[in-house]
Scaffold this active site. Sequence first.
Site, PDB file in Angstrom:
ATOM      1  N   HIS A 314      55.017  34.852  67.829  1.00 22.70           N
ATOM      2  CA  HIS A 314      54.972  33.608  68.583  1.00 22.70           C
ATOM      3  C   HIS A 314      56.382  33.247  68.988  1.00 22.70           C
ATOM      4  CE1 HIS A 314      54.088  29.472  69.678  1.00 22.70           C
ATOM      5  NE2 HIS A 314      52.831  29.851  69.766  1.00 22.70           N
ATOM      6  N   ASP A 372      45.405  32.997  67.397  1.00 23.32           N
ATOM      7  CA  ASP A 372      44.399  33.879  67.994  1.00 23.32           C
ATOM      8  C   ASP A 372      43.940  34.983  67.055  1.00 23.32           C
ATOM      9  OD1 ASP A 372      44.167  32.679  70.478  1.00 23.32           O
ATOM     10  OD2 ASP A 372      46.023  33.598  71.159  1.00 23.32           O
TER      11      ASP A 372
HETATM   12  N1  ACO Z   1      53.657  43.526  67.725  1.00 26.68           N
HETATM   13  C1  ACO Z   1      54.778  44.270  67.547  1.00 26.68           C
HETATM   14  N2  ACO Z   1      56.017  43.840  67.816  1.00 26.68           N
HETATM   15  C2  ACO Z   1      56.151  42.603  68.306  1.00 26.68           C
HETATM   16  C3  ACO Z   1      55.045  41.761  68.510  1.00 26.68           C
HETATM   17  C4  ACO Z   1      53.753  42.257  68.203  1.00 26.68           C
HETATM   18  N3  ACO Z   1      52.672  41.502  68.386  1.00 26.68           N
HETATM   19  N4  ACO Z   1      55.465  40.574  69.005  1.00 26.68           N
HETATM   20  C5  ACO Z   1      56.797  40.669  69.098  1.00 26.68           C
HETATM   21  N5  ACO Z   1      57.220  41.892  68.676  1.00 26.68           N
HETATM   22  C6  ACO Z   1      58.612  42.356  68.569  1.00 26.68           C
HETATM   23  C7  ACO Z   1      59.224  42.619  69.940  1.00 26.68           C
HETATM   24  O1  ACO Z   1      59.044  43.965  70.332  1.00 26.68           O
HETATM   25  C8  ACO Z   1      60.678  42.289  69.673  1.00 26.68           C
HETATM   26  O2  ACO Z   1      61.268  43.369  68.956  1.00 26.68           O
HETATM   27  P1  ACO Z   1      62.812  43.770  69.211  1.00 26.68           P
HETATM   28  O3  ACO Z   1      63.614  42.576  68.804  1.00 26.68           O
HETATM   29  O4  ACO Z   1      63.041  44.970  68.355  1.00 26.68           O
HETATM   30  O5  ACO Z   1      62.934  44.061  70.670  1.00 26.68           O
HETATM   31  C9  ACO Z   1      60.616  41.110  68.706  1.00 26.68           C
HETATM   32  O6  ACO Z   1      59.363  41.272  68.018  1.00 26.68           O
HETATM   33  C10 ACO Z   1      60.664  39.751  69.407  1.00 26.68           C
HETATM   34  O7  ACO Z   1      59.626  39.714  70.355  1.00 26.68           O
HETATM   35  P2  ACO Z   1      59.724  39.029  71.782  1.00 26.68           P
HETATM   36  O8  ACO Z   1      58.836  39.795  72.715  1.00 26.68           O
HETATM   37  O9  ACO Z   1      61.154  38.844  72.174  1.00 26.68           O
HETATM   38  O10 ACO Z   1      59.103  37.615  71.457  1.00 26.68           O
HETATM   39  P3  ACO Z   1      58.597  36.560  72.523  1.00 26.68           P
HETATM   40  O11 ACO Z   1      58.870  35.248  71.929  1.00 26.68           O
HETATM   41  O12 ACO Z   1      59.158  36.828  73.872  1.00 26.68           O
HETATM   42  O13 ACO Z   1      57.022  36.846  72.623  1.00 26.68           O
HETATM   43  C11 ACO Z   1      54.694  36.796  72.141  1.00 26.68           C
HETATM   44  C12 ACO Z   1      56.067  36.150  71.885  1.00 26.68           C
HETATM   45  C13 ACO Z   1      54.440  36.894  73.661  1.00 26.68           C
HETATM   46  C14 ACO Z   1      53.622  35.934  71.529  1.00 26.68           C
HETATM   47  C15 ACO Z   1      54.684  38.221  71.513  1.00 26.68           C
HETATM   48  O14 ACO Z   1      54.917  38.111  70.123  1.00 26.68           O
HETATM   49  C16 ACO Z   1      53.367  38.959  71.770  1.00 26.68           C
HETATM   50  O15 ACO Z   1      53.208  39.550  72.840  1.00 26.68           O
HETATM   51  N6  ACO Z   1      52.410  38.940  70.802  1.00 26.68           N
HETATM   52  C17 ACO Z   1      51.133  39.594  70.966  1.00 26.68           C
HETATM   53  C18 ACO Z   1      50.226  38.773  71.870  1.00 26.68           C
HETATM   54  C19 ACO Z   1      49.726  37.502  71.211  1.00 26.68           C
HETATM   55  O16 ACO Z   1      49.235  37.504  70.095  1.00 26.68           O
HETATM   56  N7  ACO Z   1      49.818  36.393  71.977  1.00 26.68           N
HETATM   57  C20 ACO Z   1      49.328  35.085  71.522  1.00 26.68           C
HETATM   58  C21 ACO Z   1      50.457  34.126  71.446  1.00 26.68           C
HETATM   59  S1  ACO Z   1      49.949  32.602  70.734  1.00 26.68           S
HETATM   60  C22 ACO Z   1      49.049  31.821  71.906  1.00 26.68           C
HETATM   61  O17 ACO Z   1      49.192  31.922  73.082  1.00 26.68           O
HETATM   62  C23 ACO Z   1      48.020  30.961  71.391  1.00 26.68           C
END
Ligand code: ACO
Length: 437
Positions: A314, A372
């Site tokens: 998140h 979720d």
């Molecule tokens: N699985 C594996 N790795 C992940 C995940 C994941 N679900 N989420 C983040 N990471 C990693 C990224 O690759 C990144 O790694 P790095 O630093 O080595 O490059 C690090 O964690 C930070 O991630 P970001 O993408 O920079 O985080 P951001 O805040 O931009 O994205 C998001 C947040 C979009 C929710 C992301 O975690 C994601 O895509 N999760 C999966 C989809 C999801 O569950 N979405 C629901 C969100 S909650 C909602 O809307 C109710």
Amino acid sequence: MSQDSAAKNASVTIRDNTTGKEATFPILTGTEGPPVIDIRRLYAETGYFTYDPGFVATGSCESAITYIDGDNGVLLHRGYPIEQLAENSDFLEVCYLLLNGELPTPAEKTEFDYRITHHTMLHEQLSYFYRGFRRDAHPMAIMCGVVGALSAFYHDSLDISDPRQRMIASHRMIAKMPTIAGWAYKYSQGQPFIYPQNNLGFAENFLRMLFATPCEDYEINPVIAKTMDRILILHADHEQNASTSTVRLAGSSGANPFACISAGIASLWGPAHGGANEAVLNMLSQIGHTKNIPEFVEKAKDKDDPFLLMGFGHRVYKNFDPRTKIMRETCHSVLKELGIKDEPLLDLAMELERIALEDEYFIERKLYPNVDFYSGIIFQALGIPTSMFTVLFAVARTVGWIAQWNEMVEDPNQKIGRPRQLYTGAAKREYIPVSKR
Ligand code: ACO
């Protein structure tokens, strides 16, 4: 950069090393959360823009609706903790709170419930609008279209400068969303539309419009209705997330509320946002068995593999999402109350959560299950089809969108949203006629 935080009027001074020029900017503090640097005059005073793709460190507005402390797993609506609201309140009361800022008195509650209940019916002409969609259209595609089309049906609540029209549009939106969603599902099933029934509560009415048919009424199970109501509360608002910011940005130009909410629905649909609940269930089915979890966790960690653990991570929560805790507890109690003993997907989800939370990759990046992660499993237990998961989220979030939209319209500092950019394209060059290229 120096921060004079001790001074009464705290400020940040930026010194440009190339020119030696300095400019000072005030620091603003809210009731909760980190202070913000007011950079509204940054460009005028320094000639610089800020660069912050994804708004990672940018506050786009002032708001008094919802507060999140992502480091400590806190979520407050108008100051009230989500745990207390989920335990003691009901969805329409939370709607009133988000819209009006205070919990209703008993008389206000009765009045509000009556008003929402008596706005649930759709203009009959809208039923013909549905028929333009293919039967296999995703219900979210229908939602985007039908909600946008409301502006073509309710001309008497489009004047956003009139507080009364804004209020009517807000009530209409909250009230009609379950009907629109129920019909989107019915249409995809080839079944007749079920009209709302005014003697039912919000969640009950919604369930009935999803599951009743003209030949067989839907017997409302109070456990399911209560669970649905709680899920709606948990999704009602979440400050400036992608879809809410989309609603605000669309509305900043003066667009009508129905068009703005339709834009919010489009943004919510994406798998990185509300579409994640559907994606979680698809992912769990793909994993199939607990023995396959390590392989999928490795895939999620592999930067060359686009696979992510859906329902994990998140932007704001770097600790447990408080809604996930409630959702997980609700998931267990609902399955128990419904007498569902073996739920392989729940076992799989719990094992995946356990393995991921012990893994250094997820610990280091503070990746916890989000709301979720468990909602899809509950939806499935309630008999909700997968394609409707994100639609349910949209039904719940409508109040948050409309409350934030109203707040924006009433904000004296409101301006059209118009971000700037770091341009990296071609520098100015002369046009060459096609014959000379
Ligand atoms: N699985 C594996 N790795 C992940 C995940 C994941 N679900 N989420 C983040 N990471 C990693 C990224 O690759 C990144 O790694 P790095 O630093 O080595 O490059 C690090 O964690 C930070 O991630 P970001 O993408 O920079 O985080 P951001 O805040 O931009 O994205 C998001 C947040 C979009 C929710 C992301 O975690 C994601 O895509 N999760 C999966 C989809 C999801 O569950 N979405 C629901 C969100 S909650 C909602 O809307 C109710």
